[in-house]
Design an enzyme around this catalytic site. Structure first.
Site, PDB file in Angstrom:
ATOM      1  N   HIS A  91       0.774  -1.084  -0.031  1.00 38.50           N
ATOM      2  CA  HIS A  91       0.064   0.007   0.100  1.00 38.50           C
ATOM      3  C   HIS A  91       0.838   1.360   0.132  1.00 38.50           C
ATOM      4  O   HIS A  91       0.542   2.239  -0.697  1.00 38.50           O
ATOM      5  CB  HIS A  91      -0.927  -0.007   1.231  1.00 38.50           C
ATOM      6  CG  HIS A  91      -2.183  -1.059   1.257  1.00 38.50           C
ATOM      7  ND1 HIS A  91      -2.490  -1.670   2.191  1.00 38.50           N
ATOM      8  CD2 HIS A  91      -2.647  -1.365   0.126  1.00 38.50           C
ATOM      9  CE1 HIS A  91      -3.500  -2.421   1.925  1.00 38.50           C
ATOM     10  NE2 HIS A  91      -3.745  -2.275   0.441  1.00 38.50           N
ATOM     11  N   ASP A 149      -9.933 -10.343 -26.709  1.00 43.37           N
ATOM     12  CA  ASP A 149     -11.068 -11.549 -26.936  1.00 43.37           C
ATOM     13  C   ASP A 149     -11.283 -11.456 -28.026  1.00 43.37           C
ATOM     14  O   ASP A 149     -11.777 -12.841 -28.692  1.00 43.37           O
ATOM     15  CB  ASP A 149     -12.153 -10.743 -25.892  1.00 43.37           C
ATOM     16  CG  ASP A 149     -12.067 -11.116 -24.465  1.00 43.37           C
ATOM     17  OD1 ASP A 149     -11.370 -12.265 -24.133  1.00 43.37           O
ATOM     18  OD2 ASP A 149     -12.532 -10.455 -23.547  1.00 43.37           O
TER      19      ASP A 149
END
Lengths: 210, 844
Positions: free
Chosen positions: B446, B735
């Site tokens: 983080h 795709d």
């Protein structure tokens, strides 16, 4: 040409009773995982009583037959599926009361009326992991099939296939209704027994009403 | 006198309960009680017809109270009301009272001739005596029902006057984890024991001071909750909870969030830095700590927690403003550690047993950190750093060592830390800190994310060289060459100063070049955008000169959430992205789930073939709510910044029509909500919204462009009808290639088939460009747009916008600048006649 009449609807209910009898152990097992392990037993008791009522009765029309079946379910099942399936059959019958020449459209509207009764009774929403999760896709598929010109058997087949998908989707859901809801997150990963018996009902319909 | 019906699964149970209640009555005056229970003497079950019979049997003009056990008893009783005469049904009351206690109370009061309302109320408070006796909660309300025997007020009892209230859950998503946490936090602030009961589901009472308990209430929007409190501050606690409930449990953006955001200096954005070291150890020196009496230690612990909490809240607010709610949530999670009963319980117990607050907190948080470190999941392991960060902050507060925030008046320092936690990264004053060096490895934590998003130079995993550095010692690093200088000679200093100047110039040039528009050699402008999935991507995209985002991957942006983000969170995040990109247009793709992309908050069925299953827009046929929320957030963001919305995985015109209808519906409802109440969710307002939609003419917000992705051959082959009325289409080449070639590029056995430069794929792209309706722009946001070599071909085919990975923007712009559109068209024509990908590569 398929017809919805006393004979074919009797056939449907008989074949559903057979299917329930055949799958009773499976339904109870599913219910054992997340509920109180009585769905198969209860449904079997109810449907055997329906068959007995059909054998012993003489029905003027489909509506009368379905009402008798619904009331029989209500008073013999014992669990929540009694009022739920009972309501469905009563409303289905009510919607077909006085109808002659029951078309695929009419039958679809009647199915929807039946399911609306189930919702009013069980107050389930989509995704609550209930039979409603099988009914909604089934009705949608049925209507779509009819809209694209399918006849009754084809529409029922589409409905049954969609119900099966809806039933499969309940596995991942977390139950928010019925005894299973006490389990919260732990109910995920188990297929809902009510959605399973609903799928059987539509599969029987697709086979019998053709 | 009213009558009573008992509905139960068990006939034996019902009959015994009736007998038990009957013992309470001594006179002859008693209500009639009928039983509808069991299918027969021994079979459990309920029967609506039998309930109807029982009601009819005992029906009186004064009414019938029905007491029930559970499950089907409720359904059967409700159904029975449809079987009896309507006038009878009108005087039947179904009671949520506990069966045995309610029956006893009801029989007693009914025998006095009390009316149906009074008996119902009495039955429903049937648990009060038991609760009072067992001390689990004080429940006898001050205005108790008539006939309620006053509970004996035991003056020595710890249970003081009770306070109760009823509140309604008004926020759209109910009392889910976050608002529940607010309830828990509030309640813990009072010296009171508070319980909640969901009056609509009957769940509860549960301890309002326990998050898990509150969560079990399953309180949805619209549910009514009963609040009950005992203890010295019972009244105050109940009052505060009423206020919190009235504010929708603060489950909405704070009122001030629209206020101007505080601006803070950003980091240099370079990859090198030099300056005096400021060493901050995660390990806090606690050797001088004087352990006191348990009471004092307990007070110190509470004070330290309060100090750290307030600091974390401050960081949360600042970070949310700068980098969006998602980054701010890192600190929300840290605050929760301070409140977790699994941690605070043992800490308090140890302190009470004479252990110092320092030791108790260290031990507990070390254990928690160790547990996180032992987990297999990388994200969970990162949480260990958060725990250590909280531990250090607590120990600093306990030992009175304030956070040594560097002083902005001296030369900018190099912060040297064991690991960079998010709190540190967010709180660094970029004018006082030139860069950060970490001893430990880790490039995904983080802290690293926050530092990168703030443009602060960072070098991680330096190891021993950094571990030996002392505060004040001048150090330097160059992340580009992974070099760290623990000691800097004067010659080094001059060299480094030159390097800093050179890099600054270089960066300015790169950024300037990238920032300029990309024109082809013959003067056609081609927008080059970036695909982004995080704020860090957006920063990087802007720095690299992207002219907006051609693809915002929302399923990744919110993919680490356990719960679906609210409309407000999504709106805020989209606006933060837009801000990070300098207000350039964002193309927000709606949730693209399924296939290989599961979302924790959208359970998907197991599918035999997920890539041919409920992917993308298809996933929302059954569960439209998530999609509506997202479309609402998109509409809201679109009122403030340029936004395009894009639907993934469409394969026929019906899907496009449905998606656009959903968008219009969401827009219309939101338009109504904007002027009125915002807290109601989509479904709550769907009805009024539908009318509003009709009245508003079902328009999408002004300036919101609508498009689809072309990823399925079916979409490319029917683009004429599919894209009718849309503003743009964007080709997802990955795709489209997979589905055209029926080959998974992740499968080594067939990966070479999954080549976007296959003739079949290129012909489909060509078709989309030629046959898309007039006015519909064709973009490419798949991998092919990130390959500079393919740029001339794509432009030649007719693609008019490219969206690539952020670091590729300068290269793609360079490729555009090196292309003449006329030549590109000739190239494309030639490529379309070629037979093999290899041949095509040759031509490129």
């Amino acid at each position: 040409m398929s017809t919805v009449d006393v004979s074919s609807v009797s056939g449907w209910l008989r074949s559903y009773a057979e299917a329930i009898s055949e799958h009773a152990a499976e339904l109870t097992e599913l219910d054992a995982a997340i509920g109180d392990a009585d769905h198969g037993t209860n449904m079997n008791r109810g449907m055997q009583a329906v068959v007995a009522a059909i054998d012993g009765g003489d029905f003027a029309d489909v509506a009368a037959l379905l009402k008798k079946a619904g009331l029989t379910m209500v008073s013999t099942v014992g669990g929540a599926s009694g009022p739920l399936y009972g309501t469905f059959l009563l409303r289905l019958g009510g919607a077909l009361d006085g109808a002659s020449d029951i078309t695929a459209e009419k039958f679809g509207a009647a199915l929807r009326a039946g399911v609306e009764g189930v919702v009013a009774r069980g107050k389930a929403e989509l995704g609550d992991k209930t039979m409603y999760d099988a009914w909604v896709p089934a009705l949608d598929a049925y209507d779509a099939a009819v809209a694209s010109g399918a006849d009754l058997p084809a529409a029922l087949q589409a409905a049954a296939a969609a119900a099966a998908r809806g039933r499969d989707e309940t596995t991942a859901m977390v139950a928010r209704k019925g005894r299973a809801s006490y389990l919260g997150e732990r109910s995920a990963g188990h297929q809902d027994p009510g959605a399973t018996s609903t799928t059987l009902l539509l599969e029987s319909a697709a086979a019998a009403l053709s | 006198m009213i009558s009573i019906v008992v509905v139960s699964h068990s006939r034996a149970l019902a009959e015994a309960a009736v007998a038990l209640a009957g013992e309470m009555i001594t006179g002859d005056e008693r209500p009639r009680v009928a039983v509808a229970a069991g299918l027969d003497e021994s079979t459990f079950g309920t029967n609506a017809a039998a309930v109807a019979e029982a009601i009819t049997e005992v029906d009186t003009p004064d009414g019938v109270l029905v007491l029930l056990d559970l499950g089907s008893a409720i359904l059967s009783a409700e159904m029975a009301l449809e079987f009896v005469e309507p006038d009878v049904a009108g005087r039947v009351r179904l009671s949520s009272a506990p069966l045995v206690e309610g029956l006893v109370a009801a029989v007693v009061l009914a025998s006095t001739g009390a009316d149906l309302d009074a008996v119902t109320e009495e039955a429903e408070s049937g648990l009060a005596a038991k609760r009072f006796h067992l001390g689990s909660a004080a429940t006898v309300s001050e205005t108790g029902a008539d006939g309620t025997p006053d509970a004996p007020a035991d003056e020595d009892s710890a249970v003081a006057a009770a306070a109760t209230a009823e509140v309604t859950v008004s926020n759209a998503h109910g009392l889910h984890a976050r608002p529940a946490a607010k309830v828990v936090a509030l309640v813990r602030g009072f010296d009171a024991h508070v319980t909640l009961t969901n009056l609509d589901t009957g769940r509860g009472p549960v301890n309002a001071g326990s998050l898990s308990a509150v969560a079990t209430l399953n309180a949805r929007s619209g549910n009514r909750l009963r609040v009950e409190a005992s203890g010295d501050q019972a009244d105050e606690a109940v009052h505060a909870l009423e206020e919190l409930a009235a504010r929708g449990f603060d489950d909405q953006p704070a009122a001030g969030s629209a206020a101007p955001r505080s601006e803070r200096a950003a980091g240099s954005g370079l990859d090198l830095a030099m300056g005096p070291a400021l060493v901050r150890k995660t390990d806090v020196d606690t050797s001088a700590y004087q352990t006191a009496e348990p009471e004092t230690e307990s007070r110190r612990s509470r004070e330290a927690v309060a100090t750290v909490r307030s600091r974390l809240h401050d960081l949360e607010r600042r970070t949310s403003e700068e980098s969006g709610a998602q980054a701010g949530a890192i600190f929300t999670a840290q605050v929760q550690l301070l409140d977790d009963p699994d941690i605070t319980g043992p800490v308090d117990a140890e302190i009470a047993a004479g252990i110092s607050a320092v030791e108790a907190w260290s031990r507990q948080l070390d254990e928690v950190a160790a547990r996180f470190e032992g987990l297999a999941d990388a994200y969970q392991r990162e949480r260990a750093a958060d725990v250590r960060s909280v531990r250090a902050a607590l120990l600093r507060a306990l030992t009175g060592k304030p956070d040594e925030d560097p002083d902005a008046t001296g030369a900018p320092v190099i912060l040297v830390v064991d690991e960079l936690d998010a709190a540190t990264a967010a709180s660094i004053d970029a004018t006082a800190v030139a860069g950060v060096v970490t001893v430990a490895r880790g490039t995904t934590g983080h802290g690293v994310i926050v530092a990168a998003s703030r443009g602060i130079p960072l070098l991680t995993g330096v190891g021993d060289d950094a571990a030996g550095v002392r505060t004040g010692q001048v150090v330097a690093f160059d992340a580009r060459t992974d070099a760290f200088l623990p000691e800097v000679s004067e010659a080094d200093q001059r060299r480094f100063a030159d390097l800093v100047a050179e890099r600054s110039r270089e960066r300015i040039e790169v950024v300037e070049a990238a920032r300029g528009p990309a024109l082809t050699g013959d003067g056609h402008r081609v927008p080059v955008l970036a695909n982004v999935a995080s704020l860090a991507d957006a920063d990087s995209a802007r720095a690299n000169g992207a002219e907006g985002s051609g693809l915002v991957r929302t399923e990744v942006l919110f993919g680490d959430r356990a719960e679906a983000p609210t409309v407000e969170e999504q709106t805020e995040t989209f606006l933060a992205l837009a801000k990070a990109m300098g207000g350039a247009p964002l193309t927000i793709r709606t949730w693209d789930v399924g296939g290989d992309k599961p979302l924790p908050f959208l359970p998907m069925p197991r599918e035999a073939n997920p890539f041919l299953g409920a992917r993308g827009i298809r996933a929302f046929r059954r569960q439209p709510r998530l999609l509506y929320d997202q479309l609402t957030a998109i509409c809201r963001a679109a009122r403030e910044t340029p936004i395009r919305v894009m639907f993934p995985m469409v394969s026929n015109a019906g899907e496009v029509a449905t998606a656009v209808a959903q968008l219009r519906h969401a827009a219309a409802i939101d338009a109504v909500l904007v002027s009125g109440e915002r807290s109601t969710g989509f479904y709550a307002s769907a009805e009024t919204g539908s009318q509003a939609a009709a009245e508003a003419g079902s328009a999408v917000p002004e300036g919101l462009d609508v498009g689809i992705m072309v990823e399925v051959p079916a979409a490319a082959l029917t683009i004429e009808t599919l894209a009718e009325g849309l503003d743009f289409v964007s080709v997802g080449t990955n795709d489209l290639t997979q589905y055209t070639m029926a080959a998974d590029r992740g499968n080594d056995a067939v990966a070479e088939l999954a080549d976007p430069l296959s003739p079949a794929v290129l012909r489909l792209i060509d078709r989309v460009c030629r046959r898309a309706p007039d006015g519909v722009e064709v973009a490419v946001c798949g991998d092919l747009a990130s390959q500079p070599r393919a740029v001339p071909l794509l432009l030649g085919l007719g693609v008019r916008e490219l969206s690539c990975t952020p670091p590729k923007v300068p290269d793609v712009k360079a490729a555009v600048r090196g292309t003449d559109l006329a030549d590109a068209r000739a190239l494309a024509a030639e490529v379309l006649t070629a037979g093999e990908p290899a041949e095509i590569r040759e031509l490129l």
